[in-house]
Design a protein around this motif. Structure first.
Motif, mmCIF file in Angstrom:
data_model
loop_
_atom_site.group_PDB
_atom_site.id
_atom_site.type_symbol
_atom_site.label_atom_id
_atom_site.label_comp_id
_atom_site.label_asym_id
_atom_site.label_seq_id
_atom_site.Cartn_x
_atom_site.Cartn_y
_atom_site.Cartn_z
ATOM 1 N N ALA A 74 47.950 42.185 36.972
ATOM 2 C CA ALA A 74 47.471 42.785 35.727
ATOM 3 C C ALA A 74 47.146 41.682 34.738
ATOM 4 O O ALA A 74 47.637 40.556 34.861
ATOM 5 C CB ALA A 74 48.530 43.711 35.149
ATOM 6 N N HIS A 75 46.296 42.022 33.760
ATOM 7 C CA HIS A 75 45.985 41.082 32.689
ATOM 8 C C HIS A 75 45.875 41.826 31.363
ATOM 9 O O HIS A 75 45.692 43.040 31.339
ATOM 10 C CB HIS A 75 44.699 40.296 32.992
ATOM 11 N N VAL A 76 46.009 41.045 30.287
ATOM 12 C CA VAL A 76 45.929 41.619 28.949
ATOM 13 C C VAL A 76 45.059 40.701 28.086
ATOM 14 O O VAL A 76 45.090 39.481 28.220
ATOM 15 C CB VAL A 76 47.336 41.820 28.328
ATOM 16 N N SER A 77 44.232 41.305 27.252
ATOM 17 C CA SER A 77 43.447 40.602 26.238
ATOM 18 C C SER A 77 43.262 41.595 25.114
ATOM 19 O O SER A 77 44.249 42.150 24.648
ATOM 20 C CB SER A 77 42.118 40.106 26.818
ATOM 21 N N ASP A 78 42.024 41.904 24.735
ATOM 22 C CA ASP A 78 41.818 42.991 23.781
ATOM 23 C C ASP A 78 41.833 44.327 24.509
ATOM 24 O O ASP A 78 41.586 45.370 23.925
ATOM 25 C CB ASP A 78 40.519 42.798 22.997
ATOM 26 N N HIS A 79 42.120 44.283 25.808
ATOM 27 C CA HIS A 79 42.244 45.467 26.656
ATOM 28 C C HIS A 79 43.293 45.186 27.735
ATOM 29 O O HIS A 79 43.782 44.068 27.853
ATOM 30 C CB HIS A 79 40.897 45.803 27.304
ATOM 31 N N LEU A 80 43.635 46.190 28.513
ATOM 32 C CA LEU A 80 44.528 46.025 29.651
ATOM 33 C C LEU A 80 43.708 46.139 30.920
ATOM 34 O O LEU A 80 42.731 46.895 30.976
ATOM 35 C CB LEU A 80 45.611 47.101 29.656
ATOM 36 N N GLY A 81 44.127 45.406 31.955
ATOM 37 C CA GLY A 81 43.411 45.481 33.215
ATOM 38 C C GLY A 81 44.349 45.381 34.400
ATOM 39 O O GLY A 81 45.388 44.734 34.335
ATOM 40 N N ILE A 82 43.968 46.049 35.465
ATOM 41 C CA ILE A 82 44.677 45.972 36.747
ATOM 42 C C ILE A 82 43.785 45.165 37.683
ATOM 43 O O ILE A 82 42.571 45.386 37.737
ATOM 44 C CB ILE A 82 44.938 47.384 37.314
ATOM 45 N N ASP A 83 44.376 44.230 38.415
ATOM 46 C CA ASP A 83 43.612 43.264 39.194
ATOM 47 C C ASP A 83 43.847 43.414 40.686
ATOM 48 O O ASP A 83 44.954 43.734 41.111
ATOM 49 C CB ASP A 83 44.014 41.830 38.817
ATOM 50 N N GLY A 84 42.824 43.100 41.473
ATOM 51 C CA GLY A 84 42.948 43.074 42.918
ATOM 52 C C GLY A 84 41.945 42.122 43.537
ATOM 53 O O GLY A 84 40.792 42.066 43.107
ATOM 54 N N THR A 85 42.377 41.357 44.513
ATOM 55 C CA THR A 85 41.509 40.400 45.189
ATOM 56 C C THR A 85 41.803 40.405 46.676
ATOM 57 O O THR A 85 42.963 40.335 47.086
ATOM 58 C CB THR A 85 41.746 38.959 44.654
ATOM 59 N N LEU A 86 40.757 40.480 47.466
ATOM 60 C CA LEU A 86 40.865 40.315 48.906
ATOM 61 C C LEU A 86 40.212 38.975 49.221
ATOM 62 O O LEU A 86 39.041 38.763 48.908
ATOM 63 C CB LEU A 86 40.153 41.452 49.635
ATOM 64 N N ASP A 87 40.974 38.046 49.817
ATOM 65 C CA ASP A 87 40.580 36.641 49.962
ATOM 66 C C ASP A 87 40.685 36.218 51.424
ATOM 67 O O ASP A 87 41.703 36.462 52.076
ATOM 68 C CB ASP A 87 41.512 35.802 49.091
ATOM 69 N N LEU A 88 39.637 35.580 51.915
ATOM 70 C CA LEU A 88 39.585 35.078 53.282
ATOM 71 C C LEU A 88 39.373 33.569 53.222
ATOM 72 O O LEU A 88 38.556 33.095 52.423
ATOM 73 C CB LEU A 88 38.416 35.748 54.005
ATOM 74 N N ALA A 89 40.104 32.805 54.045
ATOM 75 C CA ALA A 89 40.000 31.345 54.024
ATOM 76 C C ALA A 89 39.814 30.793 55.430
ATOM 77 O O ALA A 89 40.517 31.207 56.360
ATOM 78 C CB ALA A 89 41.252 30.738 53.392
ATOM 79 N N PHE A 90 38.849 29.866 55.565
ATOM 80 C CA PHE A 90 38.542 29.220 56.835
ATOM 81 C C PHE A 90 38.761 27.713 56.703
ATOM 82 O O PHE A 90 37.941 27.037 56.079
ATOM 83 C CB PHE A 90 37.078 29.447 57.226
ATOM 84 N N PRO A 91 39.849 27.167 57.258
ATOM 85 C CA PRO A 91 40.014 25.713 57.240
ATOM 86 C C PRO A 91 38.917 25.033 58.057
ATOM 87 O O PRO A 91 38.546 25.497 59.132
ATOM 88 C CB PRO A 91 41.380 25.503 57.891
ATOM 89 N N VAL A 92 38.368 23.946 57.512
ATOM 90 C CA VAL A 92 37.350 23.148 58.193
ATOM 91 C C VAL A 92 37.889 21.721 58.231
ATOM 92 O O VAL A 92 37.836 21.014 57.226
ATOM 93 C CB VAL A 92 36.001 23.189 57.433
ATOM 94 N N GLY A 93 38.450 21.334 59.316
ATOM 95 C CA GLY A 93 39.074 20.012 59.381
ATOM 96 C C GLY A 93 40.407 20.007 58.666
ATOM 97 O O GLY A 93 41.016 21.048 58.407
ATOM 98 N N ARG A 94 40.855 18.820 58.289
ATOM 99 C CA ARG A 94 42.178 18.676 57.669
ATOM 100 C C ARG A 94 42.150 18.753 56.152
ATOM 101 O O ARG A 94 43.182 18.978 55.527
ATOM 102 C CB ARG A 94 42.797 17.351 58.098
ATOM 103 N N THR A 95 40.996 18.537 55.530
ATOM 104 C CA THR A 95 40.967 18.444 54.068
ATOM 105 C C THR A 95 40.124 19.505 53.371
ATOM 106 O O THR A 95 40.144 19.589 52.145
ATOM 107 C CB THR A 95 40.449 17.062 53.627
ATOM 108 N N VAL A 96 39.375 20.312 54.108
ATOM 109 C CA VAL A 96 38.469 21.280 53.484
ATOM 110 C C VAL A 96 38.811 22.691 53.937
ATOM 111 O O VAL A 96 39.062 22.933 55.114
ATOM 112 C CB VAL A 96 36.995 20.965 53.843
ATOM 113 N N VAL A 97 38.805 23.612 52.979
ATOM 114 C CA VAL A 97 38.943 25.037 53.260
ATOM 115 C C VAL A 97 37.792 25.750 52.554
ATOM 116 O O VAL A 97 37.568 25.548 51.359
ATOM 117 C CB VAL A 97 40.288 25.606 52.747
ATOM 118 N N LEU A 98 37.041 26.553 53.304
ATOM 119 C CA LEU A 98 36.025 27.408 52.712
ATOM 120 C C LEU A 98 36.665 28.768 52.484
ATOM 121 O O LEU A 98 37.319 29.304 53.379
ATOM 122 C CB LEU A 98 34.821 27.534 53.641
ATOM 123 N N TYR A 99 36.511 29.311 51.271
ATOM 124 C CA TYR A 99 37.152 30.591 50.965
ATOM 125 C C TYR A 99 36.175 31.505 50.249
ATOM 126 O O TYR A 99 35.172 31.078 49.696
ATOM 127 C CB TYR A 99 38.427 30.385 50.146
#
Length: 186
Positions: free
Chosen positions: A103-128
């Protein structure tokens, strides 16, 4: 295992019954147990005009399957907020999948949701990437801003990563957002 299943189901119900205020700056990968993360990113919000802003995030590994994050955005045009999110690890393999609710608050209230997918590429890079949505309640009205987001996380030092993120608005209630940030893992 039963706790993980119940947690995943509860998170999915929350996501589909009430669904983040873009600027994800987070891959689907779970933080290591006992670790902390700090991220700061200058951003540009684009919605007819271009407004600068600053995004900050801090979080830690709360349980084996969940990270807890506190975040804020400082911006003009009533776009500043403070939020709290729980990131639930759904799949830890390659690719990784997570669901974030909060949830977040500012001059309004909000409910939050995120669906996140991550693909590691090698040892130092992740594409998301993924889908980020809010339900915002302000002045007797409800808005549902939504974004498709994507970017790379690139480790530039052992405990420091560079994030480049694009959040493309998919609803009229959302501005597109572009940013570049640094994350520090402690």
């Amino acid at each position: 295992m039963r706790k993980l299943t119940v947690s995943a189901i509860a998170a999915c119900v929350m996501m589909f019954s009430a669904t983040s205020h873009a600027q994800v700056y987070n891959t689907a990968q779970k933080l290591r147990d006992g670790s902390f993360r700090l991220c700061i990113a200058p951003i540009l919000l684009v919605d007819g005009d271009v407004s600068p802003g600053l995004y900050a995030l801090g979080g830690f590994s709360a349980t084996k399957d969940m990270d807890l994050y506190f975040n804020t955005r400082l911006a003009t045009n009533s776009r500043s907020y403070f939020g709290v999110d729980m990131q639930w690890s759904l799949v830890r393999s390659n690719p990784a999948l997570s669901l974030t609710t909060g949830a977040h608050v500012s001059d309004h209230l909000g409910i939050d949701g995120t669906l996140d997918l991550a693909f590691p590429v090698g040892r130092t890079v992740v594409l998301y990437g993924g889908l980020d949505m809010d339900i915002e309640f302000a002045n007797g009205a409800t808005a549902v801003p939504a974004w498709l987001f994507f970017g790379p996380r690139i480790f530039i030092h052992r405990n420091t990563a560079l994030f480049m993120e694009i959040d493309l608005a998919v609803t009229d209630a959302a501005p597109s957002i572009f940013g570049l940030g640094l994350s520090f893992y402690l």
